[in-house]
Every structure is written in C-alpha cells, then in structure tokens.
Design an enzyme around this catalytic site. Structure first.
Site, PDB file in Angstrom:
ATOM      1  N   ASN A   1      -9.377   3.433  -1.637  1.00  8.84           N
ATOM      2  CA  ASN A   1      -9.877   4.385  -0.644  1.00  8.84           C
ATOM      3  C   ASN A   1      -9.115   5.704  -0.622  1.00  8.84           C
ATOM      4  O   ASN A   1      -9.688   6.747  -0.313  1.00  8.84           O
ATOM      5  CB  ASN A   1      -9.876   3.748   0.747  1.00  8.84           C
ATOM      6  CG  ASN A   1     -10.946   2.687   0.873  1.00  8.84           C
ATOM      7  OD1 ASN A   1     -11.988   2.773   0.230  1.00  8.84           O
ATOM      8  ND2 ASN A   1     -10.691   1.677   1.670  1.00  8.84           N
TER       9      ASN A   1
ATOM     10  N   ASP B   1      -0.665   2.533  -5.324  1.00  5.56           N
ATOM     11  CA  ASP B   1      -0.683   1.094  -5.620  1.00  5.56           C
ATOM     12  C   ASP B   1      -1.968   0.766  -6.381  1.00  5.56           C
ATOM     13  O   ASP B   1      -2.995   1.412  -6.190  1.00  5.56           O
ATOM     14  CB  ASP B   1      -0.605   0.293  -4.320  1.00  5.56           C
ATOM     15  CG  ASP B   1      -1.759   0.604  -3.372  1.00  5.56           C
ATOM     16  OD1 ASP B   1      -1.998   1.802  -3.085  1.00  5.56           O
ATOM     17  OD2 ASP B   1      -2.447  -0.331  -2.922  1.00  5.56           O
TER      18      ASP B   1
ATOM     19  N   HIS C   1       0.827  -1.215   0.000  1.00  8.44           N
ATOM     20  CA  HIS C   1       0.000   0.000   0.000  1.00  8.44           C
ATOM     21  C   HIS C   1       0.863   1.267   0.000  1.00  8.44           C
ATOM     22  O   HIS C   1       0.369   2.344  -0.297  1.00  8.44           O
ATOM     23  CB  HIS C   1      -0.893  -0.017   1.243  1.00  8.44           C
ATOM     24  CG  HIS C   1      -2.325   0.353   0.980  1.00  8.44           C
ATOM     25  ND1 HIS C   1      -2.900   0.383  -0.276  1.00  8.44           N
ATOM     26  CD2 HIS C   1      -3.326   0.701   1.840  1.00  8.44           C
ATOM     27  CE1 HIS C   1      -4.176   0.731  -0.167  1.00  8.44           C
ATOM     28  NE2 HIS C   1      -4.449   0.931   1.092  1.00  8.44           N
TER      29      HIS C   1
ATOM     30  N   ASN D   1      -6.817   6.154   3.755  1.00 10.60           N
ATOM     31  CA  ASN D   1      -8.225   6.416   3.448  1.00 10.60           C
ATOM     32  C   ASN D   1      -8.693   7.808   3.848  1.00 10.60           C
ATOM     33  O   ASN D   1      -9.850   8.155   3.632  1.00 10.60           O
ATOM     34  CB  ASN D   1      -9.130   5.335   4.072  1.00 10.60           C
ATOM     35  CG  ASN D   1      -8.964   5.227   5.567  1.00 10.60           C
ATOM     36  OD1 ASN D   1      -8.160   5.938   6.161  1.00 10.60           O
ATOM     37  ND2 ASN D   1      -9.717   4.327   6.180  1.00 10.60           N
TER      38      ASN D   1
END
Length: 195
Positions: free
Chosen positions: A119, A98, A24, A73
C-alpha cells in the site's frame, strides 16, 4: 539529471512508538541507520515528513533522507511534496520498504514495476504519477500458517529475527550507499550476487 544530482531516500513505515519495531517499519530503520552514519539529525519539513540532509558517501551526491509522518498507506503525499520541494524527478527517488515476497534477511534492488500489493508503494505511484523510482526491497518473508499479511507486517520481528535484524538493516543501508555512489546496476551486481 546527472549522477551528481541529489537523491531523495524515503524509509516507509508507520508513525508512533507502537509501530517502531514492527516489520512494516524496516524501511524507516534503514533510513535511520543512514542518518546515523552521516551524523544527520531529522528535522520537521513542511511536506509532512522528517528530513536529514547530507552525503551518505563521502564525496558522493547529496542525499535527502526522509521519514514521512503519515501512515504507510498514505505515504504518497509527503513523498510527492518532497520531490517537488527539492526539484527532483521520480528517477532520483529511492524508497526503502518491507517486502513479503522476499525471504527474511534478503534484499532485492529494482527500478520501476508495480506495487505488488504494497500500500505504501501504491500510494507513492498514485501521488507521483510514476513508478520509475528505485526500490530497496527488504525481505521480511511470508506470514506463518494462515496468518493474514496485514497482521503479520504490524507485528514486531520474532526473537530469532531480532538477532539478525541489525545485519539486515546495515546491508540495506549499504545498498542505498552503493546506489547513491555507483548507480543501480552496479549496486544490483554487488547485492544480488552477494547472497
């Protein structure tokens, strides 16, 4: 806006050492590579991000490299704050992130579109009120078997992937430089036909 106007380049990821090497956080790895190339040091910014300023291409437009201090997020607040602070429209924003829908070690560049379930992108679109920014989508591939995507992205790269990861980070940083120097269309031609 002209081609000499600054770019805001944001690397998405999660803060903290426990996330630094995870899939991530590959967006942050790419922006850190760009900062190293221009010998820039990240400094705290009031928009809740760390920022390094300089030119990623000699003689090219100025670039503001940014790493939000927030979790993925809720990246939108820092990104929107930085756009406002530097007086830039979303069209001068490059988000490096990513991408599950692209195989590991591949890149895709695009402008606009939806969030595709990501997100970080969802929050940036909500906070800025625009999806008209450039994305450098760094392929991490799909999770194996029945593993949940949410678990997969928070794991470190595999030992096999780690051998190729430095090249992927360099390629993605090169793609950002191409966008900054020559524009998205020229960068897409080079990056999408290279593979």
């Amino acid at each position: 806006m002209s081609s000499s106007d600054p770019w805001l380049v944001v690397g998405l990821g999660n803060p903290g050492a426990q996330y630094a090497a995870t899939r991530h956080n590959v967006g942050q790895m790419v922006v850190a590579e760009l900062a190293e190339r221009m010998r820039g040091a990240f400094k705290p910014h009031k928009a809740n991000a760390r920022v390094a300023e300089g030119r990623v291409v000699p003689g090219g437009p100025r670039c503001v490299l940014a790493l939000p201090n927030t979790y993925m997020n809720v990246s939108g607040g820092p990104v929107n704050g930085l756009l406002k602070y530097f007086g830039l429209p979303p069209e001068r924003l490059i988000v490096v992130h990513d991408e599950l829908d692209i195989p590991f070690d591949a890149l895709k560049l695009k402008q606009g579109g939806g969030h595709g379930g990501h997100n970080g992108l969802r929050d940036i679109i909500a906070a800025t009120g625009s999806n008209d920014f450039v994305r450098v989508r760094v392929g991490i591939g799909r999770p194996p078997g029945r593993q949940q995507a949410a678990d997969f992205v928070l794991q470190p790269f595999s030992s096999t992937e780690r051998q190729t990861l430095p090249n992927l980070v360099v390629d993605a940083a090169d793609a950002v430089e191409l966008i900054a120097a020559d524009g998205l269309t020229a960068a897409q031609l080079k990056v999408h036909t290279a593979g």
